[in-house]
Each structure stands twice: as C-alpha cells, then as structure tokens.
Motif scaffolding. Sequence first.
Motif, PDB file in Angstrom:
ATOM      1  N   TYR A  34       0.815  -1.205   0.000  1.00  0.00           N
ATOM      2  CA  TYR A  34       0.000   0.000   0.000  1.00  0.00           C
ATOM      3  C   TYR A  34       0.854   1.263   0.000  1.00  0.00           C
ATOM      4  O   TYR A  34       2.013   1.257   0.422  1.00  0.00           O
ATOM      5  CB  TYR A  34      -0.924   0.017   1.219  1.00  0.00           C
ATOM      6  CG  TYR A  34      -1.941  -1.102   1.202  1.00  0.00           C
ATOM      7  CD1 TYR A  34      -3.110  -0.988   0.464  1.00  0.00           C
ATOM      8  CD2 TYR A  34      -1.719  -2.282   1.918  1.00  0.00           C
ATOM      9  CE1 TYR A  34      -4.037  -2.015   0.436  1.00  0.00           C
ATOM     10  CE2 TYR A  34      -2.646  -3.318   1.895  1.00  0.00           C
ATOM     11  CZ  TYR A  34      -3.797  -3.180   1.144  1.00  0.00           C
ATOM     12  OH  TYR A  34      -4.705  -4.194   1.108  1.00  0.00           O
ATOM     13  N   ALA A  35       0.250   2.346  -0.477  1.00  0.00           N
ATOM     14  CA  ALA A  35       0.873   3.662  -0.442  1.00  0.00           C
ATOM     15  C   ALA A  35      -0.063   4.627   0.271  1.00  0.00           C
ATOM     16  O   ALA A  35      -1.248   4.345   0.457  1.00  0.00           O
ATOM     17  CB  ALA A  35       1.155   4.150  -1.864  1.00  0.00           C
ATOM     18  N   ILE A  36       0.470   5.769   0.663  1.00  0.00           N
ATOM     19  CA  ILE A  36      -0.318   6.800   1.342  1.00  0.00           C
ATOM     20  C   ILE A  36      -0.402   8.024   0.436  1.00  0.00           C
ATOM     21  O   ILE A  36       0.623   8.537  -0.020  1.00  0.00           O
ATOM     22  CB  ILE A  36       0.320   7.187   2.685  1.00  0.00           C
ATOM     23  CG1 ILE A  36       0.377   5.977   3.632  1.00  0.00           C
ATOM     24  CG2 ILE A  36      -0.451   8.337   3.341  1.00  0.00           C
ATOM     25  CD1 ILE A  36       1.163   6.239   4.899  1.00  0.00           C
ATOM     26  N   GLU A  37      -1.622   8.470   0.186  1.00  0.00           N
ATOM     27  CA  GLU A  37      -1.849   9.714  -0.557  1.00  0.00           C
ATOM     28  C   GLU A  37      -2.229  10.790   0.458  1.00  0.00           C
ATOM     29  O   GLU A  37      -3.164  10.608   1.238  1.00  0.00           O
ATOM     30  CB  GLU A  37      -2.967   9.524  -1.571  1.00  0.00           C
ATOM     31  CG  GLU A  37      -3.208  10.731  -2.459  1.00  0.00           C
ATOM     32  CD  GLU A  37      -4.317  10.486  -3.477  1.00  0.00           C
ATOM     33  OE1 GLU A  37      -4.171  10.918  -4.629  1.00  0.00           O
ATOM     34  OE2 GLU A  37      -5.334   9.853  -3.104  1.00  0.00           O
ATOM     35  N   SER A  79       0.933  14.334  -2.302  1.00  0.00           N
ATOM     36  CA  SER A  79       2.177  13.573  -2.205  1.00  0.00           C
ATOM     37  C   SER A  79       1.841  12.097  -2.049  1.00  0.00           C
ATOM     38  O   SER A  79       0.871  11.745  -1.359  1.00  0.00           O
ATOM     39  CB  SER A  79       3.016  14.041  -1.014  1.00  0.00           C
ATOM     40  OG  SER A  79       3.444  15.375  -1.195  1.00  0.00           O
ATOM     41  N   ILE A  80       2.632  11.252  -2.684  1.00  0.00           N
ATOM     42  CA  ILE A  80       2.450   9.810  -2.591  1.00  0.00           C
ATOM     43  C   ILE A  80       3.635   9.227  -1.831  1.00  0.00           C
ATOM     44  O   ILE A  80       4.787   9.376  -2.247  1.00  0.00           O
ATOM     45  CB  ILE A  80       2.358   9.143  -3.982  1.00  0.00           C
ATOM     46  CG1 ILE A  80       1.296   9.842  -4.841  1.00  0.00           C
ATOM     47  CG2 ILE A  80       2.067   7.658  -3.843  1.00  0.00           C
ATOM     48  CD1 ILE A  80      -0.081   9.803  -4.263  1.00  0.00           C
ATOM     49  N   LEU A  81       3.359   8.600  -0.697  1.00  0.00           N
ATOM     50  CA  LEU A  81       4.393   7.923   0.081  1.00  0.00           C
ATOM     51  C   LEU A  81       4.297   6.434  -0.195  1.00  0.00           C
ATOM     52  O   LEU A  81       3.278   5.797   0.106  1.00  0.00           O
ATOM     53  CB  LEU A  81       4.205   8.183   1.574  1.00  0.00           C
ATOM     54  CG  LEU A  81       4.228   9.644   2.034  1.00  0.00           C
ATOM     55  CD1 LEU A  81       4.063   9.721   3.544  1.00  0.00           C
ATOM     56  CD2 LEU A  81       5.520  10.326   1.606  1.00  0.00           C
ATOM     57  N   GLY A  82       5.338   5.879  -0.786  1.00  0.00           N
ATOM     58  CA  GLY A  82       5.331   4.469  -1.129  1.00  0.00           C
ATOM     59  C   GLY A  82       5.379   4.273  -2.629  1.00  0.00           C
ATOM     60  O   GLY A  82       4.678   4.953  -3.376  1.00  0.00           O
ATOM     61  N   GLU A 295     -10.072  14.742  -2.103  1.00  0.00           N
ATOM     62  CA  GLU A 295     -10.227  14.888  -0.655  1.00  0.00           C
ATOM     63  C   GLU A 295      -8.968  15.465  -0.019  1.00  0.00           C
ATOM     64  O   GLU A 295      -9.038  16.349   0.852  1.00  0.00           O
ATOM     65  CB  GLU A 295     -10.567  13.539  -0.026  1.00  0.00           C
ATOM     66  CG  GLU A 295     -10.869  13.616   1.465  1.00  0.00           C
ATOM     67  CD  GLU A 295     -11.386  12.309   2.031  1.00  0.00           C
ATOM     68  OE1 GLU A 295     -11.758  12.286   3.223  1.00  0.00           O
ATOM     69  OE2 GLU A 295     -11.431  11.306   1.284  1.00  0.00           O
ATOM     70  N   GLN A 296      -7.799  14.986  -0.454  1.00  0.00           N
ATOM     71  CA  GLN A 296      -6.551  15.481   0.113  1.00  0.00           C
ATOM     72  C   GLN A 296      -6.354  16.963  -0.224  1.00  0.00           C
ATOM     73  O   GLN A 296      -5.840  17.738   0.597  1.00  0.00           O
ATOM     74  CB  GLN A 296      -5.372  14.649  -0.421  1.00  0.00           C
ATOM     75  CG  GLN A 296      -5.281  13.250   0.160  1.00  0.00           C
ATOM     76  CD  GLN A 296      -6.447  12.368  -0.258  1.00  0.00           C
ATOM     77  OE1 GLN A 296      -6.797  12.314  -1.436  1.00  0.00           O
ATOM     78  NE2 GLN A 296      -7.050  11.675   0.701  1.00  0.00           N
ATOM     79  N   LYS A 297      -6.781  17.361  -1.408  1.00  0.00           N
ATOM     80  CA  LYS A 297      -6.630  18.762  -1.805  1.00  0.00           C
ATOM     81  C   LYS A 297      -7.606  19.658  -1.049  1.00  0.00           C
ATOM     82  O   LYS A 297      -7.301  20.826  -0.783  1.00  0.00           O
ATOM     83  CB  LYS A 297      -6.802  18.887  -3.318  1.00  0.00           C
ATOM     84  CG  LYS A 297      -5.642  18.264  -4.085  1.00  0.00           C
ATOM     85  CD  LYS A 297      -5.871  18.230  -5.580  1.00  0.00           C
ATOM     86  CE  LYS A 297      -4.691  17.547  -6.273  1.00  0.00           C
ATOM     87  NZ  LYS A 297      -4.903  17.416  -7.742  1.00  0.00           N
ATOM     88  N   MET A 298      -8.755  19.112  -0.677  1.00  0.00           N
ATOM     89  CA  MET A 298      -9.675  19.885   0.164  1.00  0.00           C
ATOM     90  C   MET A 298      -9.034  20.210   1.509  1.00  0.00           C
ATOM     91  O   MET A 298      -9.115  21.343   1.995  1.00  0.00           O
ATOM     92  CB  MET A 298     -10.965  19.097   0.392  1.00  0.00           C
ATOM     93  CG  MET A 298     -11.930  19.090  -0.773  1.00  0.00           C
ATOM     94  SD  MET A 298     -13.458  18.223  -0.326  1.00  0.00           S
ATOM     95  CE  MET A 298     -14.481  18.594  -1.765  1.00  0.00           C
ATOM     96  N   TRP A 299      -8.392  19.205   2.098  1.00  0.00           N
ATOM     97  CA  TRP A 299      -7.734  19.436   3.389  1.00  0.00           C
ATOM     98  C   TRP A 299      -6.550  20.385   3.240  1.00  0.00           C
ATOM     99  O   TRP A 299      -6.280  21.201   4.130  1.00  0.00           O
ATOM    100  CB  TRP A 299      -7.301  18.110   4.004  1.00  0.00           C
ATOM    101  CG  TRP A 299      -8.459  17.318   4.514  1.00  0.00           C
ATOM    102  CD1 TRP A 299      -9.077  16.261   3.910  1.00  0.00           C
ATOM    103  CD2 TRP A 299      -9.179  17.531   5.737  1.00  0.00           C
ATOM    104  NE1 TRP A 299     -10.134  15.807   4.664  1.00  0.00           N
ATOM    105  CE2 TRP A 299     -10.216  16.571   5.796  1.00  0.00           C
ATOM    106  CE3 TRP A 299      -9.046  18.435   6.776  1.00  0.00           C
ATOM    107  CZ2 TRP A 299     -11.110  16.486   6.859  1.00  0.00           C
ATOM    108  CZ3 TRP A 299      -9.948  18.358   7.854  1.00  0.00           C
ATOM    109  CH2 TRP A 299     -10.948  17.398   7.881  1.00  0.00           C
ATOM    110  N   ALA A 300      -5.855  20.316   2.101  1.00  0.00           N
ATOM    111  CA  ALA A 300      -4.755  21.251   1.857  1.00  0.00           C
ATOM    112  C   ALA A 300      -5.286  22.674   1.746  1.00  0.00           C
ATOM    113  O   ALA A 300      -4.696  23.623   2.282  1.00  0.00           O
ATOM    114  CB  ALA A 300      -4.005  20.862   0.582  1.00  0.00           C
ATOM    115  N   ALA A 301      -6.419  22.834   1.062  1.00  0.00           N
ATOM    116  CA  ALA A 301      -7.029  24.160   0.927  1.00  0.00           C
ATOM    117  C   ALA A 301      -7.458  24.701   2.286  1.00  0.00           C
ATOM    118  O   ALA A 301      -7.276  25.884   2.595  1.00  0.00           O
ATOM    119  CB  ALA A 301      -8.224  24.092  -0.014  1.00  0.00           C
ATOM    120  N   SER A 302      -8.028  23.829   3.113  1.00  0.00           N
ATOM    121  CA  SER A 302      -8.437  24.238   4.454  1.00  0.00           C
ATOM    122  C   SER A 302      -7.231  24.658   5.282  1.00  0.00           C
ATOM    123  O   SER A 302      -7.265  25.688   5.972  1.00  0.00           O
ATOM    124  CB  SER A 302      -9.181  23.092   5.135  1.00  0.00           C
ATOM    125  OG  SER A 302      -9.538  23.427   6.464  1.00  0.00           O
ATOM    126  N   GLY A 303      -6.158  23.874   5.199  1.00  0.00           N
ATOM    127  CA  GLY A 303      -4.955  24.199   5.959  1.00  0.00           C
ATOM    128  C   GLY A 303      -4.304  25.495   5.521  1.00  0.00           C
ATOM    129  O   GLY A 303      -3.590  26.134   6.296  1.00  0.00           O
TER     130      GLY A 303
END
Length: 361
Positions: A34-37, A79-82, A295-303
């Motif tokens: 598995y990888a982490i996005e 970012s993709i980890l893995g 979803e990850q970009k939504m959290w980036a925008a919020s941050g």
Amino acid sequence: MYDERRERRRSRILLGVAIAACLVLLAALIPSPYAIERPGPVVDTLGDVEIDGEQVPVITVEDRETYATSGVLNLLTVSILGSPEDPQSWLSLLPALLDPAQRIAPVTEFYPEGVTVEQREAATTVQMDSSQAQAAAAAFGALGEEVGTELAVGAVAEGSPADGVLEVGDVIVSVDGAAVPDFAALRERIVAAGAGQAVRLGIERHGEPRELPLVPETPEGEAEPIIGASIATVYALPAEVDISLSQIGGPSAGMIFAIGIVDELTPGELLQGLTVSGTGTIAGTGEIGAIGGLEQKMWAASGAGSDLFLMPLANCADVPDRTPSGLRIAPVADLDEALAAIGTVADGAEPAGLERCDAGS
C-alpha cells in the motif's frame, strides 16, 4: 507461594511485552503493498518561487503589460508515500488510518504493473507541460484574444495505419478536404469515415502541403477506428507565457494557471485580497476536467486558510461525506464559472456550492 504467583505474572507481562515488541518490529520492517496519498506542497501562483537560488515569478507573460494584484491563488498538490522501489511498511500506515487528510490505497493505483518511479515522473512532467499550454490558451480565449491551434504528430505506432504514412512533426490540417481545427474534429472525421475506408489526410510537412491516403483500423477490443498516431495540440498564443515550477507534475493545476494568467493581464484586482485555492485540469477552450486526490486537496485548501476552494464539477461523485469544516466549496465546469465564483466571493456573496452536485445526482 505469593512470590511465585507474582513471578509468574511478571514473566507473563515480560513475555507479552516481548511479543508486542517483535510484532511492532516486524510491522516496521515488512513492506506493505500500500501507499499513502496525502496533501502535498501548496504554491501561490501569483507569488515567487526559488529556482536555482533565485526568486522568480511563478507566472510570467512576456512583452505584455501586467497589473498588480492582491490575494493568494493556491495551486494544490498531493504527495504519494510508497512506491514499488520504496514500499511503505505496515507500521507506517497506522497514522494515515487516523487522519482524514490521508488515504491508503494499493501501490498499483499510482504505479501500474511495470511502471517505475522515473517513468511516472516523466509522464507527469509531460502532463504538466501540456496543462500549462492549455491554461494559457484558455486564459487568452477568456480575454477575447485569438488563439491558433495546430494538430502535430507526436509519435507513430509501429504497424499502425499511420506507420509509413505520417511522420513525427507533420501538421494535420484536413480530412477528405474538410478542415480539422482541433482534435475533436479530427476524431469525428476519422470515426465518421469508418474502419477500412480510405481517407485523405491533408498535412503540412516541413511547411509544404501534402495529401496522403490512409485507411483507419479498429483495434481488437476497441469500438472506434484509429489512425495509430499520437496527436498533440500546439497553440499559437498571442504572447509567450512562462510558468516556473519544479518538482511538481500532472495536469491538475491547469485551471489555477489559467486564472492566474487572466488576473495578471486584467486591470484591477480579481481576488481583492482573498485566498483562493483550487484544482482542475483545463482544456484550451476553457472546460475544466476531473482530477485525482480531491479529498486530500480539500484538506490542503483548508490548511492554507482558503476563502474559496474551486473544484471541478466533474468530481462531484468524489466529494467525501466529511469535508473540512468551514471550507467554502464551489464546483465549476469551465474557466468562466471559476472566474465568476471568485468575483461573487470578492463581492461578499456566496457562489453556488455543493448543491450543484446534489442537483446533478
């Protein structure tokens, strides 16, 4: 007897601790599939970036008057980890289980079988270059300026109908005498002709016009005929646009690039001090397309403290049940809608939000 019981209990505890330690060690060492996005870097496209130790504007329009603006226009990344070469351990996946901003997915989702890190990076670099050209074309189009297009042959598949007929660099201008100003028109003409029916391709090779016969074929498992050539749309822009970014790839910044170009070339301040973040591919005609990692970009925008998050209307099905609290989200279908949403917020009103997704479901 009491001491014996206490010693047994102590031994059991030590054994449990030892087993747990071994399990943790194994989880830390054994690679997972598995990888982490997760949210990646956020870049203000109206600001500067450091290139080779020097601060340069992200967007530069050559030989054109540009206008001062205010606010922040964020490009969002993931970012993709893995990877196949550097897999994540099972233990490293645990924090992502507790963080809504991160997603665990099979490595093959990001690196299909046989695709290396270098190959993926090369592909995303090409996508980034293409998105920049399309963003510039869309921006100039939104400003009412004429943008010319050419359909250039980028590659020819061996054994295909185009093999031995077309060459890399050929510019396709017509099919059976009918002009093909864009790829959609070319595709329409080829499909209309049908497999096995010869067509006459009008091309320019080294500046000289030619007419070449070609017979499209329908590959096994496909529904429509093809000519077997990779076609790139080359834009003749009214002015040269340079976008300076490194270590960022993919096509999903196209919409934000286009907004930034429009802002710089338009008198007045589009953002009026707002922090706007967004993501979306863009066609040269202004249509905004779907992206990954919403979803990850939504959290980036919020941050990033965004006053507005612009997302593709085409991604409505990917909106998570839980979105960042307080994030104003506007799904948009094209560049005009994106610019209008920014103007609405700048005027102190509310743009159309996620109810657009509900209306279309």
